[in-house]
Design an enzyme around this catalytic site. Structure first.
Site, PDB file in Angstrom:
ATOM      1  CG  LEU A  71      47.338 -67.424  22.600  1.00  0.00           C
ATOM      2  CD1 LEU A  71      45.842 -67.270  22.935  1.00  0.00           C
ATOM      3  CD2 LEU A  71      48.140 -66.508  23.516  1.00  0.00           C
ATOM      4  CG  ASN A 124      45.296 -61.492  24.594  1.00  0.00           C
ATOM      5  OD1 ASN A 124      44.948 -60.742  23.680  1.00  0.00           O
ATOM      6  ND2 ASN A 124      46.255 -62.379  24.457  1.00  0.00           N
ATOM      7  CB  CYS A 127      45.850 -63.462  20.688  1.00  0.00           C
ATOM      8  SG  CYS A 127      46.930 -64.604  19.791  1.00  0.00           S
TER       9      CYS A 127
END
Lengths: 301, 244
Positions: A71, A124, A127
């Site tokens: 990220l 999200n 991840c």
């Protein structure tokens, strides 16, 4: 002909660039007009800027790839200041993909995004490469439900929740997120996976495991979209190894309203355009007037 | 608008040293020294990703690429013959910042010699090249017409100095240094040059997209994490952050 509607937002076609494979669109704009896309999901954002992971970040597998980018992103405020004006100038739907390591991270991120022109939030919780990505929330239904419920309370934008295939049970997870208020679901994110350097006798990645994507995961992703479509009644955005228009149509027939193109962007930067055109050709050839006609069609058997 | 993948027709594909190949493609190509192309030499999705290969030379529309067979992708490319097609995307990356004055040193390790022919042809200055190899030296014959002195080192001593090429190099004799090769070698060059002479390093890393989207190939710089494929592959030595 290819228009679709998700949570009241109209997409000119069902093809969306997947988070983490498209940056904020600038690099692809060098190859085609990105407003031809139905939508763009931003690089995964976190409240604060992140430099991402150290060590090897990319590793190729048979018909796929593993990544451990971690990220790397400019943070929500950096995105709003430096990237969003460019995206706003393009006539396409913007999904802000938002990760977080705490509930408060998500809530602060949503508050900042509420005041912007982004059309939707893609929450999200999936991840696998950092705890900030939220996968801790995306494995168990009760924690996912908690973050979705609180996020939904303050979000002024339609909220899509991006599910992890690493969830204990994808159907239960989908149901829990929708119960908690998710306006839609996108699935799937990458699979937690392992690669080993046998000569160095150690894992390829510093984090040991990393996320697997690409055509090798497509049949599993497709099965999950099909199963989730059996238990929820909200729009589903399907993704996982889509390389061609035929792949995209499979996902639509399994129940997806729209699809995302991810790893394929690395194989050929203009592949999404081929997929959009291929969907149109399929519809013309097969006499399909609207994607509604074929959406979820296999669920009826 | 940049072109996406297009075909290059293979004019020749020659093994110039064990596992090191020189491929020449016919077509209308462009690019600056230090830039690279993403290359696919197969149909289908296995291997999944294209391979980044730097421009070794560009002349009369023909492009020359130098590559080492390391895995499945480069192995497939090595088997291609005259008339076969390669699918290529580029030119990509920033390329070398060309300095045209003073004395210049080019320092290479292994197949890192690849971008130096095209660079040397574009430098109108006095150039020395220092090239290290494991065993056989290669590609230097093509570069020699454009440089003054050639220094060779091999790890097995089969050609030139036995040992590392950095042992032959004295940074105080040069005004600019360009280097490309294995990261440990470039780290030594950067340390030797630090505070004495500007050095430009051409970094290598695993890549997925080659166009700046995936953030798979980043390196740590004084400005933060930067992409080898976009801000690089060439960085100023003082900008690259090394960890001991």
């Amino acid at each position: 002909m290819t228009k679709v509607n998700i949570c009241g937002i109209e997409f000119k076609n069902p093809v969306i660039a997947a988070s983490g494979t498209f940056g904020f669109g600038r690099e692809f704009e060098e190859y085609y007009a990105i407003e031809k896309l139905g939508g763009i999901s931003t690089k995964g954002l976190t409240l604060n800027k992140r430099d991402g992971n150290k060590g090897i970040r990319i590793y190729e597998t048979a018909s796929g790839l593993m990544n451990s980018i971690g990220l790397q992103n400019p943070g929500v405020s950096g995105f709003i200041k430096d990237e969003l004006p460019f995206m706003e100038s393009k006539d396409t739907v913007i999904l802000a993909n938002l990760g977080g390591s705490t509930l408060d991270d998500y809530l602060q991120g949503i508050e900042l995004l509420n005041e912007t022109s982004v059309h939707m939030i893609e929450l999200n919780i999936s991840c696998p490469n950092v705890k900030e990505g939220g996968m801790a929330f995306g494995i168990k239904c009760d924690t996912a439900s908690q973050v979705v419920k609180e996020a939904k309370k303050i979000s002024k934008k339609p909220m899509i929740v991006k599910l992890s295939p690493n969830a204990e049970n994808i159907k239960d997870m989908a149901y829990a997120c929708v119960e908690a208020g998710a306006d839609g679901l996108s699935l799937i994110n990458t699979f937690n996976a392992l690669a080993i350097d046998i000569y160095k006798r150690k894992p390829i990645f510093n984090n040991i495991t990393a996320g697997l994507s690409g055509p090798c995961i497509k049949p599993i992703a497709l099965r999950m979209v099909y199963e989730v479509n059996q238990v929820v009644n909200v729009p589903i955005i399907g993704l996982g190894g889509i390389m061609t228009a035929e792949d995209a149509i499979e996902f639509i027939m399994a129940g997806a309203t729209a699809i995302q193109v991810g790893s394929a962007n690395f194989v050929n930067p203009t592949i999404s355009i081929d997929i959009i055109e291929g969907i149109e050709k399929f519809m013309e050839k097969e006499g399909v007037k609207s994607l509604e006609e074929i959406r979820g069609i296999i669920g009826r058997f | 608008m940049a072109e996406t993948y297009k075909d290059g027709i293979i004019y020749s594909n020659t093994e110039i040293s064990p596992n090191i190949y020189e491929i020449i493609l016919e077509g209308d190509f462009e690019g600056k020294p230090g830039q690279f192309y993403m290359v696919r030499g197969w149909n289908g999705l296995d291997p999944f990703l294209p391979r980044p290969i730097s421009i070794a030379d560009l002349e009369n529309g023909r492009i020359k690429l130098l590559y080492e067979v390391r895995g499945k992708g480069t192995h497939i490319i090595s088997k291609l013959k005259k008339g076969d097609k390669l699918s290529i995307l580029g030119p990509l990356g920033n390329g070398f910042n060309i300095k045209e004055e003073g004395k210049i040193a080019l320092i290479t390790g292994g197949v890192g010699i690849a971008p130096m022919l095209y660079l040397a042809k574009n430098l109108f200055a006095e150039i020395d090249i220092f090239s290290g190899f494991r065993s056989n030296a290669y590609f230097l014959d093509q570069i020699r017409p454009y440089v003054k002195n050639t220094f060779i080192a091999t790890e097995d001593g089969s050609t030139g100095h036995k040992g590392f090429v950095t042992e032959l190099f004295d940074p105080s004799k040069y005004d600019v240094v360009y280097t490309c090769g294995p990261t440990p070698m470039m780290e030594v060059v950067m340390k030797m040059c630090k505070g004495k002479v500007p050095v430009y390093v051409s970094m290598e890393n695993r890549m997925a997209c080659g166009i700046g989207a995936c953030l798979g190939c980043t390196v740590e710089t004084t400005r933060g994490m930067e992409r080898v494929c976009k801000e690089g592959p060439v960085f100023k030595g003082e900008e690259v952050v090394l960890h001991d």
